[in-house]
Design an enzyme around this catalytic site. Sequence first.
Site, PDB file in Angstrom:
ATOM      1  N   LYS A  18       0.846  -1.219   0.000  1.00  0.00           N
ATOM      2  CA  LYS A  18       0.000   0.000   0.000  1.00  0.00           C
ATOM      3  C   LYS A  18       0.866   1.247   0.000  1.00  0.00           C
ATOM      4  CE  LYS A  18       0.785   1.071   4.599  1.00  0.00           C
ATOM      5  NZ  LYS A  18       1.574   2.213   5.077  1.00  0.00           N
ATOM      6  N   ASP A  31      -2.523  -1.827  10.464  1.00  0.00           N
ATOM      7  CA  ASP A  31      -2.773  -1.777   9.013  1.00  0.00           C
ATOM      8  C   ASP A  31      -3.336  -3.081   8.453  1.00  0.00           C
ATOM      9  OD1 ASP A  31      -1.807   0.786   8.860  1.00  0.00           O
ATOM     10  OD2 ASP A  31       0.163   0.216   8.078  1.00  0.00           O
TER      11      ASP A  31
HETATM   12  O1  C5P Z   1      -0.094  -1.378  15.070  1.00  0.00           O
HETATM   13  P1  C5P Z   1       1.317  -1.637  14.694  1.00  0.00           P
HETATM   14  O2  C5P Z   1       1.885  -2.837  15.400  1.00  0.00           O
HETATM   15  O3  C5P Z   1       1.566  -1.670  13.234  1.00  0.00           O
HETATM   16  O4  C5P Z   1       2.126  -0.387  15.245  1.00  0.00           O
HETATM   17  C1  C5P Z   1       3.519  -0.390  15.476  1.00  0.00           C
HETATM   18  C2  C5P Z   1       3.832   0.741  16.432  1.00  0.00           C
HETATM   19  O5  C5P Z   1       3.575   2.014  15.813  1.00  0.00           O
HETATM   20  C3  C5P Z   1       3.000   0.755  17.699  1.00  0.00           C
HETATM   21  O6  C5P Z   1       3.581  -0.028  18.703  1.00  0.00           O
HETATM   22  C4  C5P Z   1       2.984   2.215  18.072  1.00  0.00           C
HETATM   23  O7  C5P Z   1       4.180   2.567  18.747  1.00  0.00           O
HETATM   24  C5  C5P Z   1       3.009   2.930  16.725  1.00  0.00           C
HETATM   25  N1  C5P Z   1       1.642   3.314  16.263  1.00  0.00           N
HETATM   26  C6  C5P Z   1       1.014   4.397  16.856  1.00  0.00           C
HETATM   27  N2  C5P Z   1      -0.240   4.761  16.426  1.00  0.00           N
HETATM   28  C7  C5P Z   1      -0.850   4.090  15.416  1.00  0.00           C
HETATM   29  C8  C5P Z   1      -0.213   2.988  14.806  1.00  0.00           C
HETATM   30  C9  C5P Z   1       1.039   2.631  15.255  1.00  0.00           C
HETATM   31  O8  C5P Z   1       1.546   5.036  17.758  1.00  0.00           O
HETATM   32  N3  C5P Z   1      -2.068   4.478  15.017  1.00  0.00           N
END
Ligand code: C5P
Length: 301
Positions: free
Chosen positions: A17, A153
């Site tokens: 994406k 995502d």
């Molecule tokens: O959700 P995901 O594991 O992909 O996110 C990785 C990191 O990115 C999270 O641990 C967080 O620190 C940060 N993040 C965030 N806000 C979001 C998505 C991700 O702070 N909406």
Amino acid sequence: MRLHWQGPTLVVRTPAKLNLFLDVLGKRPDGYHELETLMVSIGLYDTLRFQTNESGRLELSLDAASPGITPAMRELLPLDERNLILKAAQLLRDYTGCAQGAFIQLSKSIPLQAGLGGGSSDAAAALVGLNHLWKLKLSSSELHSLAARLGSDVNFFLDSVPLALCRGRGEQVAAEPLTRPLHFVVVKPPGGLSTRDVFQSLHPQRLSCGSDAIRKAMQTGHPALIGAQLHNSLEVPAGVLSEEVASVLAALRSVSSVGRMMTGSGSSCFALCAHRGQAVRAAHVLRASCRGQVFVVQTAT
Ligand code: C5P
């Protein structure tokens, strides 16, 4: 995401994406950030192959010919329970009580730590693929609730929508119409960025600019109008962590007048091009002037 059988093997092809718009609206009590982001699927794919494993074990291997994997990236791709594919498989088994095993082979073309959603796309493919292979018959809403536990995502990739406005942590997905294909050149510099590190470097800034303008531009399908509305709140903090982001953006500026932006939390950046010919020509110039990987892609349907 496309599924087909090759003998006993279920083959799932799942896309990358780009974020055409990403606005951070604020920090939440759970530590995540509230987002509004417009994501588009692009024609750069990982492929996962699933077979049942009578031993009941979950075994993940990497196709040695994976085109997206440089030796340096290989270290960033664990094939044990830290991998999101195996986390997704285990989550499915815990949720359903299923005891079946699987051999899963990953053929990786989407670079890692790139802001292209490769890990999330693979996790979504594992949920959909194993739901099929193991005949679990989970509904779309059950898969969505598991997806949200794996990453912000993952939900976007579950339903194979070409374009969507995502809110919350990113896991609330509302499909948007894509009026015509768009063409991009994407550059992934040698270094990657950790999503967590980029969000941690973000300082609360100005008020949100809102996604109305880019959504209106998307309805026209006109690259110049869309290009003028590209936005990413994470570009500044990513640029502080990686000098490569600024240099890739400068290189992209020299090859496309339509618009350029970092995607997600980086480190890849893209230029929106007026047509495929312009993207091909831009890629030719960028391969000579930039280190890293250069891709010519269009929106995936
Ligand atoms: O959700 P995901 O594991 O992909 O996110 C990785 C990191 O990115 C999270 O641990 C967080 O620190 C940060 N993040 C965030 N806000 C979001 C998505 C991700 O702070 N909406």
